[in-house]
Write an enzyme that holds these catalytic residues in place. Sequence first.
Site, PDB file in Angstrom:
ATOM      1  N   HIS A 103      10.229 -64.874  27.080  1.00 38.13           N
ATOM      2  CA  HIS A 103      11.550 -65.486  26.981  1.00 38.13           C
ATOM      3  C   HIS A 103      11.425 -66.882  26.356  1.00 38.13           C
ATOM      4  CE1 HIS A 103       9.854 -66.663  30.892  1.00 38.13           C
ATOM      5  NE2 HIS A 103      10.494 -67.806  30.724  1.00 38.13           N
ATOM      6  N   HIS A 105      13.408 -70.669  26.179  1.00 42.13           N
ATOM      7  CA  HIS A 105      14.403 -71.574  26.756  1.00 42.13           C
ATOM      8  C   HIS A 105      15.110 -72.343  25.644  1.00 42.13           C
ATOM      9  CE1 HIS A 105      12.667 -71.644  30.965  1.00 42.13           C
ATOM     10  NE2 HIS A 105      11.612 -71.216  30.292  1.00 42.13           N
TER      11      HIS A 105
END
Length: 144
Positions: A103, A105
Amino acid sequence: MVSYDSANIFAKIIRGEIPAVKVYEDDDILAFMDVMPQSDGHTLVVPKAPSRNLLDADPETVTTLFAAVQRIASAVKNAFNADGLMIVQYNEAPAGQTVFHLHVHIVPCFEGIELRGHATGGFADPDILAKHAARIRAALQKDS
Ligand code: 5GP
């Protein structure tokens, strides 16, 4: 490297087993609000394809992911009128990774305002996260 564990929290969000405040979704990508935002508008962008982090991801997944990150980052910046954006991606626990599904941010930054800690700033009010997600969705629509 340790192998991918499909019981991680983001895999559960992708499968719809636990809720998330979603910002964007297509066949390959899901973006949603971080529950412990480091600033207002902190968004996570996740490929649906399984990998622990950048190191074991397919190059095609990385390409698709970062194209989405660029598009969503622009919408986040516009939605929050941010002065800048921090784009962060951690690989393995010693680097700060706490959820082991790749992932990225997107953290809006504002002149003179310090960011809250990474995964330590406390849980945000879900109603506020929903309002923030709506602002980002509106900015995404404007860009398209
Ligand atoms: P990492 O250190 O792995 O890059 O960060 C994981 C991020 O996921 C942290 O910023 C943390 O606040 C966020 N997070 C952890 N659990 C959940 C969850 O259940 N839902 C959402 N939306 N974010 C989460």
